[in-house]
Design an enzyme around this catalytic site. Sequence first.
Site, PDB file in Angstrom:
ATOM      1  N   ASP A  70      75.686  77.842  32.373  1.00 10.04           N
ATOM      2  CA  ASP A  70      76.978  77.264  32.079  1.00 10.04           C
ATOM      3  C   ASP A  70      76.979  76.544  30.734  1.00 10.04           C
ATOM      4  O   ASP A  70      78.006  76.391  30.088  1.00 10.04           O
ATOM      5  CB  ASP A  70      77.309  76.290  33.219  1.00 10.04           C
ATOM      6  CG  ASP A  70      78.673  75.679  33.076  1.00 10.04           C
ATOM      7  OD1 ASP A  70      79.610  76.474  32.902  1.00 10.04           O
ATOM      8  OD2 ASP A  70      78.803  74.450  33.127  1.00 10.04           O
TER       9      ASP A  70
ATOM     10  N   LEU B 155      86.063  72.594  33.565  1.00  9.45           N
ATOM     11  CA  LEU B 155      86.976  72.875  32.466  1.00  9.45           C
ATOM     12  C   LEU B 155      86.261  73.440  31.254  1.00  9.45           C
ATOM     13  O   LEU B 155      86.879  73.743  30.246  1.00  9.45           O
ATOM     14  CB  LEU B 155      87.706  71.587  32.073  1.00  9.45           C
ATOM     15  CG  LEU B 155      88.761  71.158  33.087  1.00  9.45           C
ATOM     16  CD1 LEU B 155      89.299  69.791  32.741  1.00  9.45           C
ATOM     17  CD2 LEU B 155      89.901  72.157  33.114  1.00  9.45           C
ATOM     18  N   ARG B 156      84.936  73.558  31.376  1.00  9.33           N
ATOM     19  CA  ARG B 156      84.205  74.011  30.202  1.00  9.33           C
ATOM     20  C   ARG B 156      84.634  75.414  29.799  1.00  9.33           C
ATOM     21  O   ARG B 156      84.668  75.747  28.630  1.00  9.33           O
ATOM     22  CB  ARG B 156      82.708  73.943  30.438  1.00  9.33           C
ATOM     23  CG  ARG B 156      81.937  74.031  29.153  1.00  9.33           C
ATOM     24  CD  ARG B 156      80.458  73.815  29.341  1.00  9.33           C
ATOM     25  NE  ARG B 156      80.116  72.416  29.391  1.00  9.33           N
ATOM     26  CZ  ARG B 156      79.309  71.893  30.304  1.00  9.33           C
ATOM     27  NH1 ARG B 156      78.791  72.641  31.212  1.00  9.33           N
ATOM     28  NH2 ARG B 156      79.043  70.618  30.286  1.00  9.33           N
ATOM     29  N   GLY B 157      84.976  76.223  30.788  1.00 13.80           N
ATOM     30  CA  GLY B 157      85.401  77.580  30.510  1.00 13.80           C
ATOM     31  C   GLY B 157      86.621  77.610  29.610  1.00 13.80           C
ATOM     32  O   GLY B 157      86.644  78.280  28.586  1.00 13.80           O
TER      33      GLY B 157
END
Lengths: 335, 547
Positions: free
Chosen positions: A192, A273-275
Amino acid sequence: MTKTPFPFSAIVGQEDMKQAMILTAVDPGIGGVLVFGDRGTGKSTAVRALAALLPPITAVQGCPINAETHDACPDWANIETKKTHKIPTPVIDLPLGATEDRVVGALDIERALTRGEKAFEPGLLARANRGYLYIDEVNLLEDHIVDLLLDVAQSGENVVEREGLSIRHPARFVLVGSGNPEEGELRPQLLDRFGLSVEVRSPNDVAERIEVIKRRDAFESDFDTFMAHYTKEDAKIRRKILAARKLLPQIETPDDILHDCAELCIALGSDGLRGELTLLRAARALAAYGKKTTLTRQHLKQIAPIALSHRLRRDPLDEAGSTTRVTRTVDAVLA
Amino acid sequence: MTTDTWHNAALALKLLALDPQGLGGAVIRMRASPDRDALLAGFTPALPIRKLPITIPDDQLFGGIDLTATLSSAQLIENKSFFNDPVIAQIPMAERCPPALAAKLAQAADQSLTQGFLLIDEGIEPDERAPDPLADRCAFHLAPEGRNPLVPAGTNSSVPAGTLVKTADAILQLTLLATRFGITSLRAPTLALRTARAHAQLMGRDHLTDTDLEIAATLVYPHRATLIPEDPEDRQSPPPPRESEDCPRGDTQENDAIPDADMLVDAVKSALPPDLLNGLVPAGTTRKSGGAGAGQKRTSNRRGRPLPSRPGRLDGTSRIDLISTLRAAAPWQPLRRQQQPDRRGLLIRPSDIRLKRYAEQSDRLLIFAVDASGSAAMSRLNEAKGAIELLLADAYASRDHVALIAFRGTEAETLLPPTRSLVQTKRRLSALPGGGGTPLASGLQHALLLAQQSKGKGLTPTVILITDGRANIALDGTANRAQAADDATAMATALRASKTAALVIDMSNRPQRALQDLSHALDAPYVALPRADAQRLSGAVTSALDG
């Protein structure tokens, strides 16, 4: 002794990989690239070529963390000079089996024992500051080193508390990892952390394969002509990267694109929310590299597979489905 | 055949001597023997050959401070890097080379620091072999067969000159050939081209001929091949015509001096390793790396529960225990001061150095022994597969290693040796067919062997037996129900005696009395597979394993 690396622009095919690397050069905040694939597909070649492609940085002479100004140099380094020089963007290899001491830095035992001085010997993370940290066979990296990297990559700061030392220094770097999925999985936490992820395969196209061998051969047997040509090509890419960096702050992001981003990530069920953030940043870098000032759906479409496929709440046993799933969802959501 | 492999090996070493850096090196897979010495004696490169022990510390590999010498002489003494002088690195017992060292050496090779490797591989089992990242960078893989005290001195004049080949055509031929043998790595054609050049040079020519190509293909391709090209009739149409359309160059078609493709294919085919022909390396699968499955040592120098520190050398892989080191040095200070009155500060000798040690929990290995017999297949093999997949997902999360044993027909088979690659496990699992008898005892025997092996590698094995319990094949392969049950109990007792943790999962429609007895013999928890509820099973297993 070290030979000039194979030029970046001379790498045949592997467009996803090359593009991902260029985008991290345009905006280091994207958060690195993971390259997974078979042996002999040019993964390490591309990383080593990247070093020669990147624009040089200004750093204080002798500074162990490549600080830009004298004020930014850490106290423990005892840097006297204020002189700066241009150095190539650091691309530091983190070899498998590197000890914690080598990675984060440690008490300089030699100085401590022979001269009785308490001095800090900076590690690989210090040297990689403002540059790239390359981990080949990243999936075989020992867990405690992975944990360390996660900490540092998250905070941008390396904290060393050991053997009576208490030292912290900035460690902002772009992670580039490569590996062969047949040999083991990557922990989801680390997965991730990489902004973009690309899969490389040996080209199936015979003509492309032949071209690879031809260029490799020309690189070895007709070095000067070959380099003369591709150094120019590399310089073109470097200029484009620099132009894109300038353009980046001016890129407009229409609200409906933000909406698309959110919708896409919800549809895919990607964690956190990193995506979304990565998708947006990478799309903006892509727009800038393409000399566009407005973000469009096309940019999102193009970047979504490499920005999202590794973040799906996925079945770890899924063999090759995630990229397809992203592409399908992208087509459905951004129809 | 025998003389051929010896002849090829000797020739390969001759070529390697001409261009060690370009060809990357050679893997020599032979046990220590006079034959091997004789073969190696024929390797006379211009550069010196230096041994690189697989235990080499980083400060000797890449250069650094020699702490021992520095401390005793009170002045800074540095180790030279192994790669400081151009040498050919001979790595003895390369099959035991740890992945970390392989990665470092591969990195050095990529940066052209190295001048070629000679990997002496003494492995016996198929998975005991030189590490893939290094082997892939070496052009040759030499495993001469049989005995041959008279090693041919290589070849010079006996080879026919052959017809001239342009470089572009040579590249075309070698790349196509690699594709047809299923070699995906693009290093292979590059290495083959350099081999052809080296051979031309050996023959005293400045141009390539078809003979050079043939020899290059024979030396570089066979051990990398993953599939055997189909018969000439079938492949008339696909590859050759397409290549000339795809290839942007027009000159390929005009040149009729391209060596006959079939001749090259035959040359490679004749040198293919026997295990490929037996189908042991199925097409399309990558050979498993030995690295990932290796267990971790129980005594670690980085993490885990601290143990008392021990004297030792600082070799860059361990951490110094500074306090213990100083404590060890303290009593000697007055004495040392008398000897070296002009030195200031603490007088520390190499013998004072203490290293930190930690006890680390070893990795867990889940050995799945799956019943794929006819009765199991009838009832719920697919459900069991689903349940195993869920367990695998757990294994993934906790970084466990997994291994897969299936038993059906007359005996069990280890489908997958311990690995962390779940992709591979799943692939093997989904390809697992059902049918035949239930050789339960054989399955347990395989599990026991694997458990013992993995303990030796520092893993902690747990056997998960998934069966419907109707053992009907005895250990000797005969269909004798009574004997089969006795054998199964005996193997279970042996497994228990080896102190291996186990778990029995009953996949029959109704819970089996015999299986509950078996689980007693194993001293293992017994879980009946809840009907059509893999999720619940996974939960039950997790609690049984943790509890």
